[in-house]
Design an enzyme around this catalytic site. Structure first.
Site, PDB file in Angstrom:
ATOM      1  N   ALA A   1      -4.860  -1.594  -5.610  1.00 40.68           N
ATOM      2  CA  ALA A   1      -5.509  -2.559  -6.512  1.00 40.68           C
ATOM      3  C   ALA A   1      -6.992  -2.196  -6.591  1.00 40.68           C
ATOM      4  O   ALA A   1      -7.618  -1.845  -5.582  1.00 40.68           O
ATOM      5  CB  ALA A   1      -5.344  -3.971  -5.971  1.00 40.68           C
TER       6      ALA A   1
ATOM      7  N   LEU B   1      -9.871  -1.933  -3.767  1.00 44.45           N
ATOM      8  CA  LEU B   1     -10.170  -3.175  -3.035  1.00 44.45           C
ATOM      9  C   LEU B   1      -9.934  -2.939  -1.545  1.00 44.45           C
ATOM     10  O   LEU B   1      -8.963  -2.304  -1.154  1.00 44.45           O
ATOM     11  CB  LEU B   1      -9.286  -4.320  -3.544  1.00 44.45           C
ATOM     12  CG  LEU B   1      -9.445  -4.691  -5.018  1.00 44.45           C
ATOM     13  CD1 LEU B   1      -8.656  -5.958  -5.335  1.00 44.45           C
ATOM     14  CD2 LEU B   1     -10.914  -4.880  -5.392  1.00 44.45           C
TER      15      LEU B   1
ATOM     16  N   HIS C   1      -4.087  -7.223  -1.136  1.00 48.36           N
ATOM     17  CA  HIS C   1      -3.027  -7.722  -0.250  1.00 48.36           C
ATOM     18  C   HIS C   1      -2.047  -8.611  -1.021  1.00 48.36           C
ATOM     19  O   HIS C   1      -0.842  -8.575  -0.794  1.00 48.36           O
ATOM     20  CB  HIS C   1      -3.630  -8.558   0.882  1.00 48.36           C
ATOM     21  CG  HIS C   1      -4.518  -7.798   1.815  1.00 48.36           C
ATOM     22  ND1 HIS C   1      -5.885  -7.933   1.820  1.00 48.36           N
ATOM     23  CD2 HIS C   1      -4.218  -6.894   2.782  1.00 48.36           C
ATOM     24  CE1 HIS C   1      -6.399  -7.151   2.750  1.00 48.36           C
ATOM     25  NE2 HIS C   1      -5.418  -6.502   3.344  1.00 48.36           N
TER      26      HIS C   1
ATOM     27  N   GLU D   1      -0.853   1.895  -0.964  1.00 51.06           N
ATOM     28  CA  GLU D   1      -1.165   3.329  -1.112  1.00 51.06           C
ATOM     29  C   GLU D   1      -2.642   3.600  -0.873  1.00 51.06           C
ATOM     30  O   GLU D   1      -3.042   4.746  -0.717  1.00 51.06           O
ATOM     31  CB  GLU D   1      -0.788   3.804  -2.519  1.00 51.06           C
ATOM     32  CG  GLU D   1       0.695   3.974  -2.713  1.00 51.06           C
ATOM     33  CD  GLU D   1       1.044   4.563  -4.067  1.00 51.06           C
ATOM     34  OE1 GLU D   1       0.119   4.768  -4.889  1.00 51.06           O
ATOM     35  OE2 GLU D   1       2.233   4.798  -4.304  1.00 51.06           O
TER      36      GLU D   1
END
Ligand code: PAF
Length: 285
Positions: A181, A189, A42, A153
Site C-alpha cells: 500500500a 506505507l 495493514h 510484499e
C-alpha cells in the site's frame, strides 16, 4: 460487529479455543501477524484475509528478538486501543495480543534460522533479524493454526522466507503476499514513516521513483550492474544519507542474478536511511 469493538485474547489457550469454535461452526480462518502501529497497509492485509477466509485473527506483538541492540524496539510506536478500532473497522474478528510469556516463556531456547533466502540484503544488514522473524512467525502460525496467513510484499524478503519456512516445516497454512500500500507520492506505507521529519518525508517519497526507474531500465535491457549503480547514485543525489543496498535479485530465492541482462524473474530491492529511520521498498521487474 460494531466498528469500535474487537474481542482481544492474550493467551494461546484463549486463541485456540476461539479458533476451535470457529472451525466447529465450519468457518475458515485467516491470520495477519503484525507489530501494531497499524496503518492502511495493514488494513489492506486484513481485507485480503477476510476475502480469503470467513474469520480473521490479527496479532499484535512487538517482537523483541527481531530488533538489533541499537534499533528502535523501545521507541517502536504502540497504540493497542487505536489499533483494535482500526482492525474492527477492516472486518477483523479477533485480536491476539499475547503477553511476552506466551511467546517466549521462561526457558525458551529455540531459534528458527532459514539459510539462503534470509542471508543477503536485510539479513546481512541486520544480523539476527530474520531469525527473530522466523521464530516468532513459526510460533504465531502454530499457535493460531490458520488456513491462510497474509503478509505484505513491502517486506518482500520477509515474505519469501516465510514461504520457505511454511514449505520446509510442512506448516498447513497457505502464505499469501499482499501488494504494497502506498501514499499519494508512492511512498510505501510503514509504521516507521511516523519518525520522518517533514523534510525527510519529501525525500522518502523518491525511493519508489528510483525503484520504478530501475525496473524500466531492466525491462529496456540495461545490465544488472548498471541499474544497481545508477540506482545507488540516484538515491544519494536525492538526499538519502546511507544506502544499505540497492540490488536486483531473483524474485523467488533472492539470489543475485549476476551481471548482464536480467534473464530470470527479478525484484529490485532497496534499503536506505534518512537520519535514524531506515526505509525499505521493492518492486517486481
Ligand atoms: O512484518 C511484521 O510486522 C513483523 O516482522 C511480523 C511478521 C509480524 C513478525 O513479528
Amino acid at each position: 460487529m460494531s466498528a469500535d469493538f474487537l474481542p482481544v485474547v492474550r493467551t494461546v489457550a484463549e486463541l485456540r479455543a476461539q479458533v476451535r469454535a470457529w472451525r466447529g461452526a465450519g468457518d475458515t480462518v485467516a491470520m495477519t501477524p503484525t507489530m501494531g502501529a497499524l496503518h492502511e497497509g495493514h488494513l489492506s492485509l486484513v481485507r485480503l484475509a477476510k476475502a480469503r477466509a470467513r474469520r480473521v485473527v490479527a496479532s499484535i506483538f512487538v517482537n523483541p528478538t527481531q530488533f538489533g541492540p541499537n534499533e528502535d524496539f523501545d521507541r517502536y510506536p504502540r497504540n493497542e486501543a487505536g489499533d483494535a478500532e482500526l482492525l474492527a473497522s477492516a472486518g477483523c474478528d479477533l485480536l491476539y495480543a499475547p503477553d511476552v510469556s506466551q511467546i517466549y516463556p521462561a526457558g525458551f531456547s529455540t531459534k528458527v534460522t532459514i539459510s539462503g533466502v534470509s542471508e543477503p540484503l536485510d539479513g546481512a544488514a541486520r544480523p539476527g533479524h530474520f531469525d527473530g522473524v522466523a521464530t516468532v512467525v513459526a510460533k504465531l502460525l502454530n499457535q493460531a493454526q490458520p488456513d491462510v496467513a497474509v503478509f505484505g510484499e513491502k517486506d518482500y524478503q520477509q515474505l519469501q522466507l516465510i514461504r520457505r519456512l511454511a514449505l520446509d516445516l510442512d506448516l498447513p497454512v497457505e502464505i499469501i503476499g499482499a501488494p504494497t500500500a502506498r501514499a499519494e507520492d508512492g511512498l510505501a506505507l510503514s509504521s516507521r514513516n511516523a519518525y520522518l521529519t517533514p523534510e525527510q518525508r519529501i525525500i522518502a517519497g523518491r525511493l519508489n521513483v528510483v525503484l520504478a526507474d530501475a525496473v524500466s531500465r531492466l525491462k529496456a535491457g540495461d545490465s544488472v550492474e548498471k541499474v544497481e549503480a545508477t540506482g545507488r547514485a540516484a538515491l544519494e543525489r536525492q538526499g538519502f544519507e546511507r544506502i544499505d543496498y540497492f540490488e536486483v535479485r531473483h524474485a523467488l530465492d533472492l539470489s543475485h542474478p549476476g551481471p548482464g541482462v536480467l534473464s530470470v524473474p527479478g525484484r529490485v530491492l532497496a534499503a536506505a536511511f534518512l537520519g535514524k529511520t531506515r526505509l525499505i521498498d521493492n518492486m517486481a521487474v
